[in-house]
Design a protein around this motif. Structure first.
Motif, PDB file in Angstrom:
ATOM      1  N   ASN A 130     -14.337  90.496 -39.161  1.00 14.28           N
ATOM      2  CA  ASN A 130     -13.089  91.162 -38.956  1.00 14.28           C
ATOM      3  C   ASN A 130     -12.884  91.506 -37.423  1.00 14.28           C
ATOM      4  OD1 ASN A 130     -12.572  91.185 -41.546  1.00 14.28           O
ATOM      5  ND2 ASN A 130     -13.433  92.839 -42.225  1.00 14.28           N
TER       6      ASN A 130
ATOM      7  N   ARG B  96     -14.538  93.530 -35.557  1.00 15.75           N
ATOM      8  CA  ARG B  96     -14.686  94.991 -35.329  1.00 15.75           C
ATOM      9  C   ARG B  96     -15.995  94.954 -34.648  1.00 15.75           C
ATOM     10  NH1 ARG B  96     -10.492  96.373 -34.713  1.00 15.75           N
ATOM     11  NH2 ARG B  96     -11.336  98.506 -34.458  1.00 15.75           N
TER      12      ARG B  96
ATOM     13  N   ARG C 115      -2.364  98.248 -42.826  1.00  9.39           N
ATOM     14  CA  ARG C 115      -3.510  98.196 -42.679  1.00  9.39           C
ATOM     15  C   ARG C 115      -4.266  97.243 -42.788  1.00  9.39           C
ATOM     16  NH1 ARG C 115      -5.538 101.942 -39.981  1.00  9.39           N
ATOM     17  NH2 ARG C 115      -4.010 103.222 -40.375  1.00  9.39           N
ATOM     18  N   HIS C 116      -4.643  96.291 -42.018  1.00 10.44           N
ATOM     19  CA  HIS C 116      -5.307  94.980 -42.402  1.00 10.44           C
ATOM     20  C   HIS C 116      -6.119  94.870 -41.242  1.00 10.44           C
ATOM     21  CE1 HIS C 116      -1.455  94.074 -40.361  1.00 10.44           C
ATOM     22  NE2 HIS C 116      -2.113  93.024 -39.848  1.00 10.44           N
ATOM     23  N   HIS C 117      -7.194  93.850 -41.765  1.00  9.29           N
ATOM     24  CA  HIS C 117      -7.842  93.239 -40.577  1.00  9.29           C
ATOM     25  C   HIS C 117      -7.287  92.145 -39.926  1.00  9.29           C
ATOM     26  CE1 HIS C 117     -11.520  95.874 -40.972  1.00  9.29           C
ATOM     27  NE2 HIS C 117     -11.448  95.567 -42.146  1.00  9.29           N
TER      28      HIS C 117
ATOM     29  N   SER D 203     -11.628  86.411 -40.840  1.00  9.61           N
ATOM     30  CA  SER D 203     -11.135  87.139 -41.904  1.00  9.61           C
ATOM     31  C   SER D 203      -9.786  86.429 -42.580  1.00  9.61           C
ATOM     32  CB  SER D 203     -10.746  88.751 -41.745  1.00  9.61           C
ATOM     33  OG  SER D 203      -9.663  88.756 -40.945  1.00  9.61           O
TER      34      SER D 203
ATOM     35  N   ALA E 166      -7.708  96.872 -45.119  1.00  9.76           N
ATOM     36  CA  ALA E 166      -8.899  97.681 -44.555  1.00  9.76           C
ATOM     37  C   ALA E 166      -8.645  99.028 -44.769  1.00  9.76           C
ATOM     38  CB  ALA E 166      -8.810  97.668 -43.086  1.00  9.76           C
TER      39      ALA E 166
ATOM     40  N   GLU F 151     -10.241 101.728 -41.014  1.00  7.46           N
ATOM     41  CA  GLU F 151     -11.392 101.004 -40.576  1.00  7.46           C
ATOM     42  C   GLU F 151     -11.081  99.935 -39.556  1.00  7.46           C
ATOM     43  OE1 GLU F 151     -14.071  99.747 -43.597  1.00  7.46           O
ATOM     44  OE2 GLU F 151     -14.261 101.751 -44.469  1.00  7.46           O
ATOM     45  N   ASP F 152      -9.897  99.661 -39.654  1.00 11.34           N
ATOM     46  CA  ASP F 152      -9.303  98.447 -38.540  1.00 11.34           C
ATOM     47  C   ASP F 152      -9.224  98.878 -37.295  1.00 11.34           C
ATOM     48  OD1 ASP F 152      -5.746  98.393 -40.013  1.00 11.34           O
ATOM     49  OD2 ASP F 152      -7.306 100.052 -39.414  1.00 11.34           O
TER      50      ASP F 152
ATOM     51  N   ARG G  60      -6.802 100.959 -36.030  1.00 10.58           N
ATOM     52  CA  ARG G  60      -5.462 100.941 -35.664  1.00 10.58           C
ATOM     53  C   ARG G  60      -5.141 102.407 -36.044  1.00 10.58           C
ATOM     54  NH1 ARG G  60      -4.178  96.656 -38.569  1.00 10.58           N
ATOM     55  NH2 ARG G  60      -4.092  95.169 -36.698  1.00 10.58           N
TER      56      ARG G  60
ATOM     57  N   ASN H  42      -5.676  97.806 -32.199  1.00 13.85           N
ATOM     58  CA  ASN H  42      -7.076  97.824 -31.722  1.00 13.85           C
ATOM     59  C   ASN H  42      -7.018  99.040 -30.673  1.00 13.85           C
ATOM     60  OD1 ASN H  42      -9.431  96.590 -31.567  1.00 13.85           O
ATOM     61  ND2 ASN H  42      -8.696  95.421 -29.905  1.00 13.85           N
TER      62      ASN H  42
ATOM     63  N   THR I  30     -14.858 101.984 -36.465  1.00 13.00           N
ATOM     64  CA  THR I  30     -13.670 102.685 -37.443  1.00 13.00           C
ATOM     65  C   THR I  30     -13.431 104.029 -36.946  1.00 13.00           C
ATOM     66  OG1 THR I  30     -15.216 101.347 -39.042  1.00 13.00           O
ATOM     67  CG2 THR I  30     -14.036 103.366 -39.899  1.00 13.00           C
TER      68      THR I  30
END
Lengths: 627, 380
Positions: free
Chosen positions: A480, A482, B119-121, B126, B132, B149-150, B152, B169, B174
């Motif tokens: 992903n 991250r 909210r997304h990755h 992916s 997320a 967790e993304d 953002r 970003n 996280t």
């Protein structure tokens, strides 16, 4: 293996035509997967589209009941507390503690029972109401059995107090008395109530003689003809010798007094004192322990164990625990009278009276629908040091076997797995292994859940599991994009290999884009940098860029050189590093010392000697600048 | 700590929050909201601890909390905040943020607004818009800030369909929690142990300030701002360490206090008595930190069979140039003078305490043992 006494139940899978098609299945930890195959029962294979679904079948519905969840959670707390108090106490205080734990368990069962009972009567849907009622009777049977086990095995009441405990036991579980009493007393003329004598009889049967006397005095007030008889019977009730808790009488004294009293009652009966009132006469016979009279009151007694306790109260009040089973067996036989056969509950109680703990547990395991009851009861009895270690075929003892089964059932639940962990902890032989296998299979949907699982593993030094879980999470994070998360997972697992992977990713991004992403991470690596060489290189390389940006060329130069000479930099990156050295060499002022320049050249030669084809132009440029 | 009531509620509680009282009201709060997690069906529920006037037949559980209403929630409830008197904002593990409205007349909850795709990755591996989890919410009427967790940060305004502002970003790891410092500024904590301050007045995607520990990069899980002094912030970390920071001063914490044995999930300053701090943790305990500099007699008020120990605070930065009168008791660094009294509030060890909230004399907390504990006499 005993034969089953009932046919196995058939469950129909919706959507599958079991006449025509065959199904395949696979077992899981608590569930079964079933789906339709394309095989037909008949010869020719049909291309008829069947049911496209895979079904999950769960047997253990109890785990999903809202109210039983409270039972599981509260009893978990009691269980853990019990394991902790284990080492501290000995002797009498230990016994008191164990009795208290047993009472705690029972009060939790009762609380659930109450709540379920409320739901059963309040609900509108009759089917659900029926289901709740079944649960209620199952729970009340559990409490009945547990209570008896507490009296016989944990409290270990000796002769004398034993009967008092048994009386309490019966009084607790036959609750119609209170409603009947309220009914009768609430009416205008209690002694004329149609169920007045029922009430008095029941009170006598339960040994509640004071209350029975009060009833009799009401009757005496109402009808003067029987006043005299009521008074005499009332006196007999008052003078019956019983062992009260604080009494210091010995058993022998009690027996003598009781014998004396018994003879007095006998005398009254033979003299015909109560001849004119059949009710009073039958009461007197009951108090003499006359079996026939007692059996006449079957309806009011309603169960054979009530019959047993009443019989003991009025004929053998100083019964010894070891003699109980004689009376129990004969009471059961007399009560059932050959009309019906004993039910599972009766067998369990009988086994308890015979002090056959293993039989009790075995029968309960068969009769009850989940492992909760037997697991906790066995654990408690084990703490009372009552179970010899029976070696079962797979090496662990009965307590551990039951706890393992119970905990595995908890792990099959999406939410109750956290309770299961503590149960596995207290299974010395196979607990840890089982926990290791189960904990890896918990689905991790959020980081928070993963953190909890990881904490469980770390507290038990399960490094393999920690590593594998962190690796899964780190891979997911890398996919992903991250990278910071991926790095923090690999730091937690102390996984150098993965840290290397993440650093390679960063370096690759740099090569592609010409600048670093996620500077906030790389700039602030701190001691984590030491985890892997690649990571250290990444941190130092970034530092080089920073120094360069701040125009501290000398420091930058020596850092760059040290990166190559200390072999920290991967070979593949050397060309980039040497290219980075170019602008430093191009500077007007001399940055590299002579020695440093020689080092640079040596690195370059090392590099070019390995790869003669690539990198030539740059190499030549570099060589040019060196001279 | 006189009486603490426990009730088993058949769902693991992830968040508990008191409903705020209207400003100027003298009543104490009577209602709290809870969110559950790890169930197949999760619920956001409202509970009341008000006196019911009539006692039950078995002696009355007047302290027991009763369920008022609940509503299904998709995904785990990761964070919950009261937006105002009637509205509750919930963050989900599916990445969705929902605003629930409570109707007091018929005691129901309903959904008034939902932001789902925020909210997304995004990443090469992916699928587009894989969701997320959203991990934290901060509300300051009319704005709602969420983090996840993304990495953002999203800024929403109630009644606006789309996010007002998105910082993509914002973090490579996280983001665990967020809080407002002053209205246009927020502070986030992440899983590499950094605090970042963001100013919404600025256009860029860079934080205006970054603070972190120099030691191991221990993830930080929770953050709370001092109610009166907006530069004082407390954070709790994965190793159970409590840190107090002064965001005006340097990049390092003012004090580090060794607290719990496992992750600290929530830290709260008491809103009206900020000398009191509360923390709860995965190790199953809830601690009350009392840094008020009263006379020592007060220590007897807090010893009610709970653990009572006195810690000295470690300080690692120099505070020489700050005026004494402006320091809150949390920033005082002289170890011989100040003593923080710590009391454990729960009667016995349980599974993880996931959440707590304090308002006035009331405290509520929820655990993984599916129990909710309430006390209404925090400072008795």
């Amino acid at each position: 293996m005993e034969e089953l006494d009932s046919e196995p139940t058939v469950t129909l899978i919706p959507g599958v035509n079991s006449q025509k098609k065959q199904m395949c299945f696979d077992w899981g930890p608590g569930e079964m997967l079933v789906c339709e195959t394309s095989f037909n029962k008949k010869e020719k294979s049909d291309m008829v589209p069947g049911c496209p679904f895979i079904h999950i079948i769960r047997k253990n519905e109890d785990v999903y009941s809202q109210i039983l969840r409270k039972l599981f959670n509260e009893s978990h707390g009691i269980f853990v507390g019990l394991q902790r108090l284990e080492e501290e106490l000995t002797g009498k205080s230990r016994k008191t503690q164990l009795v208290r734990v047993s009472k705690n368990y029972r009060s939790v069962i009762r609380a659930c029972l109450e709540e379920m009972h409320q739901l059963a009567i309040a609900g509108k849907d009759p089917a659900i109401g029926r289901q709740f009622s079944i649960q209620v009777s199952s729970l009340s049977a559990m409490e009945l059995i547990w209570n008896l086990c507490e009296i016989l095995f944990i409290e270990v009441a000796p002769a004398g107090p034993l009967l008092l405990h048994l009386l309490d036991w019966v009084q607790l579980h036959v609750c119609e008395v209170d409603s009947l009493s309220a009914d009768v007393l609430g009416s205008e003329n209690p002694s004329k109530h149609e169920r007045f004598w029922n009430l008095v009889t029941v009170l006598v049967l339960q040994g509640r003689l004071d209350e029975a006397r009060q009833m009799l005095s009401k009757e005496a007030d109402c009808s003067p003809t029987s006043a005299g008889m009521c008074r005499i019977l009332g006196d007999l009730m008052r003078t019956m010798p019983i062992l009260s808790p604080g009494n210091t009488q010995t058993l022998t004294e009690l027996e003598l007094k009781w014998q004396h009293w018994h003879e007095e009652c006998e005398r009254h009966l033979q003299d015909g004192t109560f001849a004119s009132s059949p009710h009073l006469e039958s009461l007197c016979k009951v108090m003499l322990g006359d079996e026939a009279a007692l059996l006449e009151q079957k309806g009011l007694l309603s169960t054979w164990y009530h019959f047993l306790v009443t019989r003991l109260l009025y004929s053998h009040p100083t019964v010894k625990p070891t003699d109980l089973h004689f009376y129990a067996q004969s009471s059961l036989d007399l009560f059932l009278g050959g009309e019906s056969s004993p039910e599972p509950l009766d067998n369990i109680l009988m086994a308890a009276f015979e002090f056959d703990i293993h039989q009790v547990i075995k029968e309960c395991s068969i009769a009850l629908s989940n492992w909760w009851f037997v697991a906790h009861l066995t654990d408690l009895l084990d703490h009372c040091k009552l179970l010899q270690s029976h070696n079962l075929y797979f090496g662990s003892n009965m307590r551990e076997f039951l706890l393992l089964e119970y905990a595995s059932g908890l792990f099959a639940h999406h939410s109750l797995w956290q309770l299961g962990v503590d149960y596995f902890d207290h299974c010395p032989e196979l607990g840890r292994v089982s926990l290791e296998l189960h904990i890896e299979r918990i689905p991790l949907s959020t980081e928070q859940k993963a953190l909890k699982v990881l904490r469980v593993c770390e507290q038990r030094q399960m490094t393999e599991q920690v590593r594998s879980i962190c690796k899964i999470l780190a891979m997911k994070a890398v996919r992903n994009n991250r990278l910071g998360s991926a790095l923090s997972w690999s730091i937690r697992a102390k996984d150098a290999a993965f840290a290397t992977l993440v650093s390679d990713r960063f370096l690759r991004d740099y090569c592609e884009r010409g600048c670093f992403s996620d500077l906030d991470l790389i700039d602030n690596l701190g001691p984590a940098m030491m985890l892997s060489d690649r990571l250290t290189f990444l941190g130092k390389y970034r530092e080089f860029h920073r120094l360069y940006g701040e125009k501290r060329f000398v420091d930058a130069a020596s850092l760059l050189l040290s990166l190559m000479t200390s072999q920290i930099a991967p070979r593949s990156f050397w060309m980039t590093l040497l290219t980075d050295a170019l602008p430093l060499l191009e500077q007007k002022q001399v940055i590299f010392s002579a020695e440093q320049t020689y080092e640079l050249m040596r690195c370059l030669e090392d590099l070019t000697s390995e790869r003669p084809v690539r990198g030539e132009p740059d190499a030549q440029q570099l060589q040019a600048f060196c001279f | 700590m006189e009486e603490i009531y426990a009730k088993f509620v058949s769902q693991k509680i992830s968040k508990t929050r008191w409903r705020p009282v209207p400003p100027g009201s003298l009543q104490t709060t009577e209602t709290f909201a809870t969110g559950s997690w790890d169930n197949e069906e999760n619920y956001v529920s409202l509970w009341s601890i008000g006196d019911f006037g009539n006692l039950d037949s078995d002696g009355g559980f007047e302290g027991d909390h009763q369920l008022l209403c609940d509503i299904r929630h998709h995904g785990d409830v990761m964070d919950l905040q009261f937006f105002d008197q009637e509205r509750i904002v919930a963050a989900s593990s599916t990445g969705c943020v929902t605003v629930f409205l409570h109707h007091p007349n018929n005691q129901t909850l309903s959904v008034t607004q939902q932001w789902t795709a925020a909210r997304h990755h995004t990443g090469p591996g992916s699928p587009s818009c894989s969701s997320a989890p959203c991990t934290g919410i901060a509300c300051s009427n009319p704005e709602i800030v969420t983090v996840g967790e993304d990495g953002r940060i999203n800024l929403f305004r109630a009644d606006h369909k789309e996010a007002i502002r998105t910082i993509d970003n914002a973090d490579s790891s996280t983001l665990h929690a967020v809080t407002f410092l002053r209205t246009p500024e927020i502070l986030t904590v992440n899983s590499i142990g950094q605090l970042k301050i963001w100013d919404f007045r600025q256009q860029g995607n860079e934080p205006s300030q970054i603070l972190s520990l120099t030691g191991d990069r221990v993830p930080l899980h929770c953050v709370d701002r001092h109610p009166n002094q907006q530069h004082v912030v407390a954070t709790g970390g994965q190793d159970g360490m409590l840190s107090i920071w002064d965001v005006r001063q340097g990049t390092m914490p003012v004090s580090l206090l060794k607290a719990h044995e496992a992750e600290m999930w929530e830290v709260h300053f008491h809103p009206s008595n900020p000398d009191h701090l509360f923390t709860c943790s995965e190790d199953g305990s809830l601690w009350h930190w009392d840094a008020s500099t009263d006379v020592p007699e007060k220590s007897s008020l807090f010893y009610q069979g709970g653990r009572n120990s006195t810690f000295l605070s470690h300080s690692i930065s120099n505070q020489a140039n700050v005026h004494q009168s402006l320091i809150s008791s949390w920033l005082i660094t002289d170890p011989t003078k100040d003593r923080i009294e710590i009391t454990s509030l729960l009667p016995n060890r349980t599974l993880s305490v996931n959440s707590l909230d304090v308002l006035g004399p009331c405290l509520v907390c929820g655990t993984d043992a599916e129990a909710i504990y309430v006390t209404r006499q925090l400072f008795s």
